[in-house]
Design a protein around this motif. Structure first.
Motif, PDB file in Angstrom:
ATOM      1  N   THR A   1       0.850  -1.193   0.000  1.00 27.98           N
ATOM      2  CA  THR A   1       0.000   0.000   0.000  1.00 27.98           C
ATOM      3  C   THR A   1       0.883   1.240   0.000  1.00 27.98           C
ATOM      4  O   THR A   1       2.006   1.212   0.514  1.00 27.98           O
ATOM      5  CB  THR A   1      -0.919   0.052   1.239  1.00 27.98           C
ATOM      6  N   ARG A   2       0.363   2.297  -0.600  1.00 30.62           N
ATOM      7  CA  ARG A   2       1.015   3.607  -0.522  1.00 30.62           C
ATOM      8  C   ARG A   2      -0.063   4.669  -0.653  1.00 30.62           C
ATOM      9  O   ARG A   2      -1.015   4.523  -1.421  1.00 30.62           O
ATOM     10  CB  ARG A   2       2.123   3.777  -1.549  1.00 30.62           C
ATOM     11  N   LYS A   3       0.111   5.726   0.117  1.00 27.65           N
ATOM     12  CA  LYS A   3      -0.877   6.802   0.149  1.00 27.65           C
ATOM     13  C   LYS A   3      -0.935   7.505  -1.201  1.00 27.65           C
ATOM     14  O   LYS A   3       0.074   7.734  -1.832  1.00 27.65           O
ATOM     15  CB  LYS A   3      -0.531   7.802   1.248  1.00 27.65           C
TER      16      LYS A   3
ATOM     17  N   TYR B   1      -3.307   3.555  -2.757  1.00 21.52           N
ATOM     18  CA  TYR B   1      -3.061   2.555  -3.798  1.00 21.52           C
ATOM     19  C   TYR B   1      -2.820   1.222  -3.105  1.00 21.52           C
ATOM     20  O   TYR B   1      -2.071   1.148  -2.127  1.00 21.52           O
ATOM     21  CB  TYR B   1      -1.786   2.884  -4.586  1.00 21.52           C
ATOM     22  N   ILE B   2      -3.435   0.172  -3.602  1.00 27.26           N
ATOM     23  CA  ILE B   2      -3.197  -1.171  -3.062  1.00 27.26           C
ATOM     24  C   ILE B   2      -2.758  -2.039  -4.233  1.00 27.26           C
ATOM     25  O   ILE B   2      -3.445  -2.120  -5.254  1.00 27.26           O
ATOM     26  CB  ILE B   2      -4.449  -1.781  -2.408  1.00 27.26           C
TER      27      ILE B   2
ATOM     28  N   PHE C   1      -1.679  -5.850  -5.396  1.00 26.74           N
ATOM     29  CA  PHE C   1      -1.677  -7.278  -5.074  1.00 26.74           C
ATOM     30  C   PHE C   1      -0.752  -7.969  -6.068  1.00 26.74           C
ATOM     31  O   PHE C   1      -1.002  -7.951  -7.270  1.00 26.74           O
ATOM     32  CB  PHE C   1      -3.085  -7.870  -5.193  1.00 26.74           C
ATOM     33  N   ASP C   2       0.327  -8.589  -5.572  1.00 28.13           N
ATOM     34  CA  ASP C   2       1.272  -9.273  -6.443  1.00 28.13           C
ATOM     35  C   ASP C   2       1.358 -10.738  -6.014  1.00 28.13           C
ATOM     36  O   ASP C   2       1.843 -11.038  -4.923  1.00 28.13           O
ATOM     37  CB  ASP C   2       2.637  -8.587  -6.343  1.00 28.13           C
ATOM     38  N   ASP C   3       0.877 -11.611  -6.866  1.00 28.10           N
ATOM     39  CA  ASP C   3       0.850 -13.057  -6.574  1.00 28.10           C
ATOM     40  C   ASP C   3       0.133 -13.373  -5.260  1.00 28.10           C
ATOM     41  O   ASP C   3       0.603 -14.150  -4.438  1.00 28.10           O
ATOM     42  CB  ASP C   3       2.271 -13.639  -6.522  1.00 28.10           C
ATOM     43  N   VAL C   4      -1.021 -12.750  -5.067  1.00 28.90           N
ATOM     44  CA  VAL C   4      -1.826 -12.985  -3.872  1.00 28.90           C
ATOM     45  C   VAL C   4      -2.921 -13.984  -4.223  1.00 28.90           C
ATOM     46  O   VAL C   4      -3.620 -13.823  -5.221  1.00 28.90           O
ATOM     47  CB  VAL C   4      -2.443 -11.672  -3.348  1.00 28.90           C
ATOM     48  N   LYS C   5      -3.073 -14.999  -3.411  1.00 28.56           N
ATOM     49  CA  LYS C   5      -4.119 -15.997  -3.626  1.00 28.56           C
ATOM     50  C   LYS C   5      -5.258 -15.710  -2.659  1.00 28.56           C
ATOM     51  O   LYS C   5      -5.055 -15.608  -1.461  1.00 28.56           O
ATOM     52  CB  LYS C   5      -3.578 -17.402  -3.432  1.00 28.56           C
ATOM     53  N   VAL C   6      -6.449 -15.555  -3.225  1.00 24.71           N
ATOM     54  CA  VAL C   6      -7.633 -15.274  -2.418  1.00 24.71           C
ATOM     55  C   VAL C   6      -8.519 -16.513  -2.435  1.00 24.71           C
ATOM     56  O   VAL C   6      -8.900 -16.998  -3.507  1.00 24.71           O
ATOM     57  CB  VAL C   6      -8.405 -14.062  -2.989  1.00 24.71           C
ATOM     58  N   PRO C   7      -8.870 -17.032  -1.265  1.00 27.05           N
ATOM     59  CA  PRO C   7      -9.773 -18.184  -1.231  1.00 27.05           C
ATOM     60  C   PRO C   7     -11.114 -17.829  -1.885  1.00 27.05           C
ATOM     61  O   PRO C   7     -11.599 -16.702  -1.759  1.00 27.05           O
ATOM     62  CB  PRO C   7      -9.963 -18.463   0.269  1.00 27.05           C
ATOM     63  N   ALA C   8     -11.701 -18.766  -2.596  1.00 31.09           N
ATOM     64  CA  ALA C   8     -12.966 -18.530  -3.310  1.00 31.09           C
ATOM     65  C   ALA C   8     -14.046 -18.000  -2.368  1.00 31.09           C
ATOM     66  O   ALA C   8     -14.873 -17.179  -2.761  1.00 31.09           O
ATOM     67  CB  ALA C   8     -13.422 -19.813  -3.991  1.00 31.09           C
ATOM     68  N   ALA C   9     -14.041 -18.425  -1.122  1.00 31.08           N
ATOM     69  CA  ALA C   9     -15.050 -17.977  -0.155  1.00 31.08           C
ATOM     70  C   ALA C   9     -14.906 -16.489   0.179  1.00 31.08           C
ATOM     71  O   ALA C   9     -15.850 -15.870   0.655  1.00 31.08           O
ATOM     72  CB  ALA C   9     -14.933 -18.804   1.129  1.00 31.08           C
ATOM     73  N   ASN C  10     -13.734 -15.900  -0.096  1.00 30.06           N
ATOM     74  CA  ASN C  10     -13.492 -14.502   0.239  1.00 30.06           C
ATOM     75  C   ASN C  10     -13.687 -13.553  -0.936  1.00 30.06           C
ATOM     76  O   ASN C  10     -13.483 -12.345  -0.788  1.00 30.06           O
ATOM     77  CB  ASN C  10     -12.075 -14.324   0.784  1.00 30.06           C
ATOM     78  N   LEU C  11     -14.046 -14.075  -2.100  1.00 32.27           N
ATOM     79  CA  LEU C  11     -14.278 -13.216  -3.258  1.00 32.27           C
ATOM     80  C   LEU C  11     -15.546 -12.396  -3.075  1.00 32.27           C
ATOM     81  O   LEU C  11     -16.550 -12.890  -2.563  1.00 32.27           O
ATOM     82  CB  LEU C  11     -14.411 -14.046  -4.541  1.00 32.27           C
ATOM     83  N   ILE C  12     -15.480 -11.139  -3.483  1.00 29.33           N
ATOM     84  CA  ILE C  12     -16.662 -10.283  -3.490  1.00 29.33           C
ATOM     85  C   ILE C  12     -17.086 -10.174  -4.948  1.00 29.33           C
ATOM     86  O   ILE C  12     -16.367  -9.610  -5.760  1.00 29.33           O
ATOM     87  CB  ILE C  12     -16.356  -8.894  -2.906  1.00 29.33           C
ATOM     88  N   GLY C  13     -18.215 -10.717  -5.286  1.00 33.44           N
ATOM     89  CA  GLY C  13     -18.645 -10.710  -6.682  1.00 33.44           C
ATOM     90  C   GLY C  13     -17.952 -11.811  -7.468  1.00 33.44           C
ATOM     91  O   GLY C  13     -17.410 -12.764  -6.914  1.00 33.44           O
ATOM     92  N   LYS C  14     -17.951 -11.662  -8.789  1.00 36.77           N
ATOM     93  CA  LYS C  14     -17.366 -12.672  -9.665  1.00 36.77           C
ATOM     94  C   LYS C  14     -15.880 -12.402  -9.873  1.00 36.77           C
ATOM     95  O   LYS C  14     -15.442 -11.257  -9.862  1.00 36.77           O
ATOM     96  CB  LYS C  14     -18.082 -12.670 -11.016  1.00 36.77           C
ATOM     97  N   GLU C  15     -15.135 -13.474 -10.115  1.00 33.76           N
ATOM     98  CA  GLU C  15     -13.705 -13.344 -10.378  1.00 33.76           C
ATOM     99  C   GLU C  15     -13.469 -12.487 -11.623  1.00 33.76           C
ATOM    100  O   GLU C  15     -14.168 -12.618 -12.623  1.00 33.76           O
ATOM    101  CB  GLU C  15     -13.094 -14.740 -10.569  1.00 33.76           C
ATOM    102  N   ASN C  16     -12.488 -11.614 -11.552  1.00 31.56           N
ATOM    103  CA  ASN C  16     -12.096 -10.698 -12.633  1.00 31.56           C
ATOM    104  C   ASN C  16     -13.178  -9.673 -12.995  1.00 31.56           C
ATOM    105  O   ASN C  16     -13.137  -9.090 -14.072  1.00 31.56           O
ATOM    106  CB  ASN C  16     -11.669 -11.462 -13.879  1.00 31.56           C
ATOM    107  N   ALA C  17     -14.136  -9.440 -12.123  1.00 31.65           N
ATOM    108  CA  ALA C  17     -15.185  -8.442 -12.388  1.00 31.65           C
ATOM    109  C   ALA C  17     -15.071  -7.236 -11.455  1.00 31.65           C
ATOM    110  O   ALA C  17     -15.953  -6.396 -11.422  1.00 31.65           O
ATOM    111  CB  ALA C  17     -16.562  -9.091 -12.237  1.00 31.65           C
ATOM    112  N   GLY C  18     -13.952  -7.145 -10.724  1.00 36.87           N
ATOM    113  CA  GLY C  18     -13.772  -6.055  -9.762  1.00 36.87           C
ATOM    114  C   GLY C  18     -13.702  -4.689 -10.405  1.00 36.87           C
ATOM    115  O   GLY C  18     -14.265  -3.721  -9.891  1.00 36.87           O
TER     116      GLY C  18
END
Length: 141
Positions: A4-6, A19-20, A22-39
Motif C-alpha cells: 500500500t502507498r498513500k 493505492y493497493i 496485489f502481487d501473486d496474492v491468492k484469495v480463497p474462493a469464499a473470500n471473493l466479493i462478486g465474480k472473479e475478474n469483475a472487480g
C-alpha cells in the motif's frame, strides 16, 4: 504480497485514499466479493455515485465559504470603508455567487435525471455529465 502507498489527492486529505497492489496474492474462493475478474467493472459502476456525492458536498462547502466571505466583507474595513463597499469586492462576491448558483442548478438537473431514469439508463447516459459536473463543482470550491 500486498503493498500500500498513500495517494496524493486534492480535496479531502483525511479520506485515506490509498493505492493497493496485489502481487501473486491468492484469495480463497469464499473470500471473493462478486465474480472473479469483475472487480474493475464494480468499481466503475460506483464512480457516478461517488462523483454525485462529491458534487453535493462541494456545492454545500462553496455555499458555506460564500457565507463566511460575505460576513467578513461586511466586517473588515480598508481605506475607511468595509470591504463590501469596494466595487471590486462586490464583483468578486457576485462572481462567486454566479458560479455556485450555476453549479447548483446543474446539480438539480442531474438529480432530476437520476430520479426519473431507471438505474441502467442513468448509468449509461449520465456518466459524462456527472464527471463534468464534478470538475465544475471542484473548481468552484
Amino acid at each position: 504480497g500486498v503493498k500500500t502507498r498513500k495517494m496524493k489527492c486534492s480535496g479531502v486529505w483525511s479520506s485515506g485514499t490509498t493505492y493497493i497492489t496485489f502481487d501473486d496474492v491468492k484469495v480463497p474462493a469464499a473470500n471473493l466479493i462478486g465474480k472473479e475478474n469483475a472487480g474493475f467493472k464494480m468499481i466503475m459502476n460506483n464512480f457516478n455515485h461517488e462523483r454525485f456525492a462529491i458534487c453535493c458536498m462541494t456545492n454545500r462547502f462553496s455555499r458555506v465559504c460564500m457565507e463566511e466571505a460575505l460576513k467578513f466583507a461586511n466586517k473588515r474595513k480598508t481605506f475607511g470603508k468595509t470591504l463590501i463597499q469596494h466595487d471590486v469586492i462586490r464583483w468578486k462576491l457576485a462572481e462567486m455567487a454566479r458560479l455556485i448558483e450555476s453549479s447548483h442548478a446543474w446539480l438539480e438537473n442531474l438529480t432530476y435525471q437520476l430520479q426519473t431514469m431507471n438505474h441502467m439508463e442513468a448509468t449509461m447516459k449520465l456518466g459524462g455529465a456527472t464527471a463534468l459536473l464534478k470538475v465544475q463543482c471542484t473548481k468552484v470550491f
